[in-house]
Every structure is written in structure tokens, then in C-alpha cells.
Design a protein around this motif. Structure first.
Motif, PDB file in Angstrom:
ATOM      1  N   VAL C 114       0.270 -15.120   5.230  1.00  0.00           N
ATOM      2  CA  VAL C 114      -0.529 -13.899   5.118  1.00  0.00           C
ATOM      3  C   VAL C 114      -0.481 -13.150   6.433  1.00  0.00           C
ATOM      4  N   GLN C 115      -0.597 -13.894   7.531  1.00  0.00           N
ATOM      5  CA  GLN C 115      -0.590 -13.274   8.847  1.00  0.00           C
ATOM      6  C   GLN C 115       0.743 -12.569   9.113  1.00  0.00           C
ATOM      7  N   ALA C 116       1.828 -13.216   8.689  1.00  0.00           N
ATOM      8  CA  ALA C 116       3.154 -12.629   8.909  1.00  0.00           C
ATOM      9  C   ALA C 116       3.280 -11.305   8.160  1.00  0.00           C
ATOM     10  N   LEU C 120       3.619  -7.537   9.801  1.00  0.00           N
ATOM     11  CA  LEU C 120       4.727  -6.668   9.430  1.00  0.00           C
ATOM     12  C   LEU C 120       4.217  -5.271   9.101  1.00  0.00           C
ATOM     13  N   LEU C 121       3.049  -5.197   8.458  1.00  0.00           N
ATOM     14  CA  LEU C 121       2.522  -3.907   7.995  1.00  0.00           C
ATOM     15  C   LEU C 121       1.336  -3.440   8.830  1.00  0.00           C
ATOM     16  N   GLN C 122       1.106  -4.078   9.932  1.00  0.00           N
ATOM     17  CA  GLN C 122      -0.016  -3.740  10.828  1.00  0.00           C
ATOM     18  C   GLN C 122      -1.353  -3.740  10.100  1.00  0.00           C
ATOM     19  N   LEU C 123      -1.581  -4.811   9.325  1.00  0.00           N
ATOM     20  CA  LEU C 123      -2.818  -4.902   8.561  1.00  0.00           C
ATOM     21  C   LEU C 123      -3.829  -5.823   9.221  1.00  0.00           C
ATOM     22  N   GLY C 124      -3.446  -6.403  10.353  1.00  0.00           N
ATOM     23  CA  GLY C 124      -4.269  -7.403  11.022  1.00  0.00           C
ATOM     24  C   GLY C 124      -5.756  -7.119  11.030  1.00  0.00           C
ATOM     25  N   PRO C 125      -6.177  -5.959  11.565  1.00  0.00           N
ATOM     26  CA  PRO C 125      -7.617  -5.703  11.704  1.00  0.00           C
ATOM     27  C   PRO C 125      -8.329  -5.481  10.370  1.00  0.00           C
ATOM     28  N   LEU C 126      -7.564  -5.313   9.281  1.00  0.00           N
ATOM     29  CA  LEU C 126      -8.200  -4.973   7.996  1.00  0.00           C
ATOM     30  C   LEU C 126      -8.398  -6.178   7.095  1.00  0.00           C
ATOM     31  N   LEU C 144       1.749  -3.307  -0.584  1.00  0.00           N
ATOM     32  CA  LEU C 144       3.071  -3.739  -0.099  1.00  0.00           C
ATOM     33  C   LEU C 144       3.006  -5.156   0.454  1.00  0.00           C
ATOM     34  N   GLY C 145       1.935  -5.408   1.215  1.00  0.00           N
ATOM     35  CA  GLY C 145       1.771  -6.728   1.814  1.00  0.00           C
ATOM     36  C   GLY C 145       1.715  -7.823   0.755  1.00  0.00           C
TER      37      GLY C 145
END
Lengths: 303, 278, 372
Positions: C114-116, C120-126, C144-145
Motif C-alpha cells: 500500500v505504501q509503495a 508512486l501517486l503521492q498519496l502518503g498524507p491522505l 489509480l492507487g
């Protein structure tokens, strides 16, 4: 009614698998509906061809004799007339009160949601509770209603609300309207909230006053929902048993005895189960027209 | 312009609240009567505001009448009816909305038809059936009888709630690796949950308030629910105690008041979906 | 290597035939757009590939495997929906992890995957938000993620950018191209936006009325449209389409358009017309030259867009759309000289709409091209 998983020969295994699952999921519903509705419905029609004594449940075949007797009796036609009077009367009040109240509650009034809850309550309260309250309000010795009327000088004797005609019919119709008009309120209110504000603004610009806006904008928008509400309430009022039975028991002298009451009376009062079934089936035939119209409309605008 | 508008609003407020209070008066009167001392009841002329408040009628109701037994019966009855109907109806509604097989349309029409069917038509055969099965005078017979109106009703409501769950969500779950049942549990059920809750509330109220079947099928205090039980208290008493009956009415409406107070949003939701939208 | 094949696939909804017979062979690692106006069958095609609709006849294959009878979960695909179809009751993290959960990926492995995908899509903070707390663009990334978190055989994308605003759409187009290059996976992309199809695809399948009109690279589709539909559909502004006739004059084809008469190159057509041939011709706005030439044209309308202007002119009784540089000074009502680049005139049979240009042979070739 046939339900099966294979629709076309061309269906592929995946579609058949899904259809099978669908049938499996609906199976409990179908079984229950068959056991508690389809079977009783058919057996009601079957029973209507017998003469049955309730306590012993012994019966003998009379064919269409019951129907000849029912349609030939003044009891049926009288009760049908009473049912129509009650239905038309109470429905009329429900619609008028309901629409008026919905329009008022759609205004920006204080504590609007509290007002809505209070208006809704009669609809959800048990008919038994409603009847107890009203019988207490109607009470000939200590009832508040007669006292208020006396105090304001409208009458000088306590009114016999339920014991004579036409008071009894009027009381029943009125209590019915009180109990069931919230249904109209909610349905209409929900629709009112979806009428776009622009329509009113356009009408105002075109020079429509308060009444013009109501008749030219609001009413046409409510037509659809009112048709459905009237159909549903006609059906439900027509078959109403609890309220009338508990308020007057059909009295005085059968003057408020509607068709559902006659069915109950024949089956469990006079112990004539066969003829009671005949009354029930006859009543259903009268209702069928409304039920079919509603079915047609509901299917047409299916989700 | 402004002052005219303000006075219109004032008038609307006054008229509306006046009518609302008039409509609620019977209910207010019920509560007032139930907390009024017996002596005050028979005053002529009666007063609107009670001079003293007492709970003697409630205590008497609970201690000297079978009210609690009736209450328990109603609770068991309404709860079991709701559970049966919701479980069966949820699966059935899912099937009606998201699967295709022969007879589905007919079945949906039949459900709607049964939803309109008068109870008095079914009651005679159902009564005979219960006698034959030896279930007369039991709560079970009432649960069975109540499904006749509760199941079509719940199915109809649930069907429209399920149809409101976007089809794409289920498709997404299928693509993500779920089976149909998996998608139902993971996605559709949580999404339809508010609808299911409101259907359950309506079913509960319907079962709680039912009178006719209870009148015909049950003839003993052991299995009598509140509706016929309280009515019986009225009919059998030699001297009608209105305060007691009003206390009973208040107590009988308690589940309703709870639902109204805390779960009203579910109630209006169900109302919109079921009756009128078709 | 994952190819996708449609073999004589037919889809009917009851009596209505959505797709009469579709043949389509997508090579491994391609980014193929299904392009067409709404109702052309492109979404139905994608949904059949996903297993969400079942074909009435024919065969669909992913790799060597026929998937007709497989449930969507058994096809090893991932899909991004136009509505995003994020599970509203799950957090972003749970949404992205859902495919892993359903495919039996061990619980311990999931967070890293999930982290990867999130990185990739810069979703970390969300990750801990619910979908309804996200903007449209963010929701799109989550969708997309969720598709990218596994390594499926094929990615299916159903108009994923259509709900975004213009600026974000341009940005996401670039990101998707980048993603495709990085992953090298077969992707099938449904869109009605030709700009998306042209910029992102290795090949475009143009569809209309349930039928495949042309399946070729963007350049092919643009420069050698296979029929009048493709010619009219691709390109903004559209090509000028006009009916005319071709006759042979001293071994050279001559095109008559109303009162205009144009001599075409000798080898312009794939076959010599016998007598007079009724044709439809198409001319791109940039293939019309203004300021020189043998025809007189009347300027009807000038639409300046800055770097260029679109000019509507009448020559003879044919109306042409012309693209000129932004600094060209033209006024409505003016009469100007005009010419057509003869070698760029597209000629189609008027009845069948089929391309008649001699370069057709090249258009039917199968130039599989990979971005990698």
C-alpha cells in the motif's frame, strides 16, 4: 409464477452461475410469501365457496351460493356504501390538511424540525393508543371536548360523539384524518423541497401573487406525488379495520360498519367463516381496480 | 418591504405552531391525564394544567395489571418479526435489484401487490392454518402472521435503498477480487446500512402497533401483545380507569418516542423511499 | 506477455444489438484507447473485458486464456472507473488494500505494498482520510492507487479523467503516460476525448455504432483516416468534408468540387477510376494555404485563438475550415487567394466511405510500437 436460473440457451456459465445465486437469495422470500400469502389467498377464495361453522370448522360445499347471498343482501351494499363514505370523507380531510400543513411546515418557521416531529407523531402511534385517547377526549361525562364546547357556548349539553349518527361517522372520519394525514404531509413536504427556487422567482417576475404561485407552480409540481398518495391512501383507508372497530365497533346499529368489519363480524362474531371469506374476496375485488392502477403507476416509474 | 416580510413570517409562525399544538393536543392530553391524581380527573369542569403530579397510575399499571407481560410479549414479537423480515428481505431485495433471472419482474410486481393486500382477506385462512399447526395462541403464530404485511413492506423499502447503491461500487469490488457475496458483504451492505436500519425501525413499529391478527390469533394473556392486552383492560374493567389507560398508552408509546428522539433521520429516509417513490 | 484478443465478439441487450461483431488484437504492453462518441460501444467493450458484462457470442482472451466464463475476480485485471467507485466507508488505506485483502495477500505484506502505491501517486498524507474528504483529483489518484497496488495482467481505465478540470486533466495525462512507460503493462483506456487518445495511446481503436472503424497508431489515424467517420471525428477543428467527383484526364485524376477543379497527383489513388467516380473528400485545416494559389475564396468568419486563427472561407460553393498563423490579418468579407495541398487530400468512396488514397496499404499494417 416461474423463477428459473436459465433464461436463454445462449447464456454462458458465468451468467447462469449468477442467476442461480440470485434465485438462491430470493428463495426464502418466495417460500415465505407462498406460505403466508399466496396459499392463504387461494384458500380464501376456496373457502368462500363453502359454508363453514367457525367453532367446529366443519363445512359443506355451497358453490357460488355464498356470492349470491352476499351480493343479494343489503348488508354488503350498505357496508360498501359506508366504506366509501368513510374512505372519501377521511381521504378528503387528509389531503386538505396534509397539503396545507406541508405548505406551512415548508416555511421558515421557528423550531421547524420539532414541529415536524410533533405533526408526524399521530401517524406512528399505535391505533390502539390513538383510539384510547380519543375515546377519553370524547367521553360523555368527563371528556374535555364537550366541556370546551360548552364553555365556549357552542353547545349546552355534552355531545354524544360516538353513540349516534351522523356524529359517529363524522367522529370516525375526523379521527382517521388526524391519524393518517401526516403521511400526506411527509410525502408532499419531500416533494416541495425539490421544487427549484427559480420557478418561484420566474413566476414572481412574471407577476404571479401568492395564489398565482401556488396554483401555477406548486400544484402542478405536486400532481404526481398527490396521485400516488391518493391511490395509496384510498387503498389503505378502504381496508382500515383497527380504527373503526375500536372506536365504534361498527355502531351505532351498523352505521359505521365497513367491509373489513363485516368480514371480522361474520367470521368471529357470527361464526360464519365461509361467508366471511366471501365478503373478503368481494371486498378485494372492489379494491382491485385501485391496486392495479397503483401497480401500473409504480411499475412505470420503477427505480 | 422589510417590515411587511417580518410580519408575514410572524403570522406563518403563529398559524403553524397553533395548528401543530392543536394536532398534538390529544397526545399532550394523554400525558397530562396519566400524571394527574384520580380525584382531579372527575372535576367538572376539568382543568387543563394538573394541580398535582403523581406517578401512582404508572406504579399501579406495573404492579397490579399484566401490563409488563404484554410489554414483554410485544417486545419479543416485534423484535423477532423485525429480525426475520430484515434478514430474508435484505437477501431478497439484493436479488431483485442486482440479479437477472426469469420471473424477477413478475415477482417484484407480486411483492408490491401483496403490500396492498387487505389483512382481512388473509386472516381467515391464516387462522385455520395456525389452528391446524397447533400454533394458535402462541407468539410464533403472530410472527408468522406479521410477515404477511411486514415482508412485502420491507422488501419494497429495501429494494429502493439497494437500488440507490451505485452499481460501480459493486463492479469495483468484483474486479478487485471479490465474489458476488463478498461484494455484497464488503460494499453493498455497509452502503445500504442506513436504509436497512430505517426499514428495521419501520418494521418494528408496524409489528408493535398491529392489532387485528393479535385479536384473532391470540386469546390468552400468556401470548397477548400490548395492543390487544391494553384494549382488554378497557373492555374487561368494570369501572374504566382513564388515568391508568392513559399511563398504559404513554408506556406503550415509549419505543416510539425513543425512535423519534434519537433516530428520526432514519424515519424520514424510509418514508421517502417506501411509500411514495413507488 | 499479455495480449488481449476479441474474436467475433457480439453483444446484444435483449433485442438491441450494441456490438455486432468485434475483432481486436491488442499486443502485449500496449496502451490502447477505445475512442468514439457516446453510445459507440466502447464502454461495453471494456466491461466485457472486465467480466462485468457477458458477450452474447464470440471469444475474449487475455493472454492465451479464454476468459468468457471467468468472473471478474478470476481474470487478474484492475480497473479504474469513471466515477472512481471508491468505497465510501473505507479509508484511503483500506481502499487501496482491498484488492490485496481479496486476493489473499498475507496481512504482513500489505502495508509495504500500500505504501509503495501511495508513494508512486503521492498519496502518503491522505492514507487515513475517507474518500469524501478528498478533492476530485485526489479521489482519482486513490482509484489509480487501488488499481496499481497489485500487478494485474491488464489495466482497464474507463474515462478516468473525464471528471477532472482541464488543467488537472493535462497533468494526469502526463502522469499516466509516465506510469505506462514505467510499468510496461497492457492498458486499455476508454475515452471520448480524442486529445487523450492521441497523446497517450500506442494505438487507438476508433469505434462508432458498435463497430471498429480503424485500429492504428495516432499518427496513422490522423494522417490516414480509414473512412469518412474517422476523418470527420479526429482533429480539432474538424476536417472539411465535401462531396465531389473524380474523372481521369490524360492519365491524371481530376477532382471536381462544385465549381472548383483540382488536378491530383498521378499516383494519388489506389485504383484508377472507371469513368466518373463519386467521392467524398476531406481536407485538414492546416492543408489549406491562404494568400497564394489559383482559387478565389471569400472570408466568412475569423476566430482568433492567439497563436493561430481558424478561418471559415467559401470557395466556389464549398465551405472550408482553414488554420492560419495568429499574425495573419484577415477580415470577414475579404476575398483572398487560396490553394489546397493536393497530396494531402483524403479521398473516400461516397457510398461506402472507404479510403481510396494509394497510401491505404500502409494504414492497414500493424505497427506495434512500444513506448519503453
Amino acid at each position: 409464477m416461474t423463477i428459473s436460473a436459465s433464461q436463454h440457451r445462449t447464456r454462458n456459465p458465468l451468467e447462469r452461475r449468477y442467476a442461480l445465486l440470485g434465485v438462491l437469495l430470493i428463495a426464502p422470500t418466495v417460500l415465505i410469501l407462498c406460505a403466508v400469502i399466496v396459499y392463504p389467498l387461494i384458500s380464501a377464495i376456496y373457502l368462500s365457496l363453502f359454508s363453514i361453522y367457525t367453532p367446529t370448522l366443519k363445512g359443506s360445499w355451497v358453490g357460488l351460493g355464498n356470492y349470491a347471498q352476499v351480493f343479494g343482501s343489503s348488508g354488503f351494499w350498505g357496508a360498501l356504501g359506508t366504506t366509501v363514505t368513510w374512505t372519501v370523507g377521511t381521504l378528503f380531510l387528509q389531503i386538505v390538511f396534509g397539503v396545507a400543513m406541508a405548505l406551512l411546515l415548508n416555511q421558515n418557521i421557528l423550531f421547524r424540525s420539532l414541529a415536524r416531529s410533533l405533526v408526524l407523531f399521530p401517524y406512528f402511534v399505535s391505533t390502539v393508543v390513538a383510539v384510547l385517547i380519543w375515546r377519553w377526549l370524547f367521553n360523555d361525562l368527563y371528556g374535555i371536548l364537550s366541556h370546551l364546547l360548552i364553555q365556549f357556548g357552542v353547545v349546552d349539553m355534552p355531545v354524544d360523539w360516538l353513540g349516534k349518527m351522523p356524529n359517529a361517522m363524522a367522529s370516525v372520519i375526523f379521527v382517521g384524518a388526524w391519524k393518517f394525514f401526516p403521511f400526506v404531509v411527509i410525502a408532499v413536504l419531500a416533494r416541495l423541497q425539490t421544487i427549484p427556487e427559480q420557478l418561484y422567482e420566474a413566476a414572481t417576475i412574471d407577476g404571479a401573487g401568492v395564489f398565482g404561485r401556488f396554483f401555477d407552480v406548486t400544484l402542478p409540481q405536486l400532481k404526481e406525488v398527490l396521485t400516488i398518495v391518493i391511490l395509496l391512501r384510498t387503498i389503505w383507508d378502504f381496508k382500515e379495520f383497527d380504527l373503526i372497530y375500536l372506536l365504534t365497533g361498527g355502531g351505532p346499529v351498523n352505521n359505521t360498519r365497513t367491509l373489513p368489519l363485516i368480514v371480522y363480524q361474520q367470521a368471529f362474531g357470527l361464526n360464519q367463516m365461509g361467508i366471511a371469506a366471501t365478503y373478503a374476496v368481494a371486498m378485494m375485488l372492489v379494491m382491485l381496480a385501485f391496486m392495479l392502477i397503483y401497480l401500473y403507476r409504480a411499475r412505470r416509474q420503477a427505480p | 418591504m422589510m417590515p411587511a416580510r417580518r410580519s408575514t413570517t410572524m403570522l406563518a409562525n403563529l398559524v403553524t405552531w397553533g395548528l401543530v399544538l392543536l394536532i398534538s393536543f390529544p397526545l399532550i392530553w394523554m400525558v397530562v391525564t396519566s400524571v394527574r391524581p384520580q380525584t382531579e380527573l372527575f372535576q367538572i369542569p376539568p382543568t387543563v394544567i394538573p394541580r398535582a403530579i403523581t406517578f401512582e397510575h404508572y406504579i399501579k399499571l406495573l404492579q397490579e395489571t399484566p401490563f409488563l407481560r404484554y410489554f414483554m410479549n410485544s417486545m419479543i414479537l416485534a423484535t423477532s418479526t423485525t429480525i426475520v423480515v430484515i434478514v430474508v428481505g435484505t437477501l431478497g431485495a439484493y436479488s431483485l435489484v442486482r440479479f437477472s433471472y426469469r420471473g424477477r419482474e413478475t415477482l417484484a410486481a407480486l411483492v408490491l401487490f401483496t403490500y396492498l393486500l387487505p389483512s382481512v382477506v388473509l386472516i381467515i385462512p391464516l387462522y385455520l392454518m395456525m389452528v391446524k399447526l397447533g400454533l394458535a395462541n402462541t407468539l410464533t403464530s403472530l410472527v408468522i402472521a406479521y410477515t404477511t404485511f411486514a415482508l412485502p413492506y420491507a422488501l419494497w423499502l429495501l429494494r429502493s435503498f439497494m437500488a440507490g447503491v451505485p452499481e460501480d461500487l459493486e463492479s469495483a469490488a468484483l474486479v478487485d477480487g471479490a465474489s458476488r457475496i463478498g461484494a455484497f458483504i464488503d460494499v453493498i451492505l455497509p452502503q445500504a446500512l442506513p436504509g436497512i436500519i430505517s426499514t428495521a425501525l419501520f418494521t418494528f413499529i408496524l409489528a408493535w402497533n398491529e392489532y387485528l391478527y393479535a385479536l384473532v390469533m391470540v386469546n390468552s394473556d400468556q401470548a397477548r401483545p400490548l395492543t390487544t392486552g391494553v384494549m382488554n383492560m378497557l373492555i374487561t374493567s368494570f369501572n374504566i380507569e382513564w388515568s391508568l389507560l392513559m399511563a398504559a398508552s404513554v408506556m406503550m408509546s415509549i419505543p416510539l418516542i425513543i425512535i423519534f428522539a434519537f433516530l428520526q433521520s432514519y424515519l424520514t429516509r424510509g418514508f421517502g423511499a417506501g411509500g411514495v417513490k413507488g | 506477455m499479455v495480449t488481449v484478443t476479441f474474436d467475433k465478439v457480439r453483444k446484444a441487450f435483449g433485442e438491441a444489438v450494441a456490438i455486432p461483431s468485434l475483432d481486436l488484437a491488442i499486443a502485449s504492453g500496449e496502451f490502447v484507447s477505445l475512442l468514439g462518441p457516446s453510445g459507440c460501444g466502447k464502454t461495453t467493450t471494456l466491461r466485457m473485458l472486465a467480466g462485468l458484462e457477458q458477450p452474447t457470442a464470440g471469444e475474449i482472451m487475455i493472454g492465451e486464456r479464454t476468459v468468457n466464463n471467468l468472473a471478474p475476480s478470476e481474470r487478474d485485471i484492475a480497473m479504474v472507473f469513471q466515477s472512481y467507485a471508491l468505497y465510501p466507508h473505507m479509508s484511503v488505506r483500506e481502499n487501496i488494500a482491498y484488492p490485496l485483502r481479496k486476493r489473499g495477500v498475507p496481512k504482513a505484506d500489505r502495508p509495504a505494498m500500500v505504501q509503495a502505491a501511495a508513494d508512486l501517486l503521492q498519496l502518503g498524507p491522505l492514507l487515513d482520510r475517507k474518500p469524501r474528504q478528498l478533492s476530485g483529483g485526489q479521489q482519482q489518484r486513490v482509484a489509480l492507487g487501488r488499481a496499481l497496488v497489485r500487478e494485474p495482467k491488464v489495466f482497464l481505465l474507463d474515462e478516468p479523467l473525464s471528471n477532472l478540470d482541464a488543467k488537472l486533466r493535462a497533468h494526469m495525462r502526463a502522469e499516466l503516460i509516465e506510469l505506462h512507460r514505467r510499468l510496461g503493462k497492457t492498458m486499455v483506456y476508454v475515452t471520448h476525448d480524442q486529445l487523450e487518445a492521441m497523446t497517450m495511446s500506442t494505438r487507438i481503436a476508433v469505434m462508432q455504432g458498435g463497430e471498429l472503424q480503424q485500429f492504428a497508431t495516432p499518427a496513422e489515424i490522423y494522417h490516414r483516416p480509414a473512412n469518412t467517420f474517422v476523418a470527420g471525428f479526429i482533429g480539432t477543428p474538424s476536417m472539411t468534408l465535401a462531396d465531389g467527383e473524380i474523372t481521369m484526364d490524360q492519365g491524371r485524376p481530376v477532382l471536381k468540387l462544385g465549381t472548383l477543379s483540382l488536378e491530383l497527383p498521378a499516383d494519388h489513388l489506389s485504383e484508377r477510376p472507371e469513368g466518373t467516380r463519386r467521392v467524398t473528400v476531406a481536407v485538414r485545416p492546416e492543408d489549406i494555404l491562404v494568400g497564394t494559389g489559383s482559387f478565389r475564396a471569400n472570408v466568412r468568419l475569423v476566430e482568433p485563438t492567439g497563436h493561430e486563427s481558424i478561418v471559415l472561407v467559401n470557395a466556389g460553393d464549398v465551405g472550408f475550415t482553414v488554420r492560419v498563423a495568429g499574425d495573419t490579418v484577415l477580415k470577414a468579407g475579404e476575398t483572398i487567394p487560396l490553394d489546397l495541398r493536393r497530396e494531402r487530400i483524403h479521398v473516400f468512396d461516397r457510398e461506402s466511405g472507404r479510403r481510396l488514397n494509394a497510401d491505404l496499404a500502409a494504414a492497414t499494417a500493424d505497427p506495434v510500437r512500444s513506448r519503453a
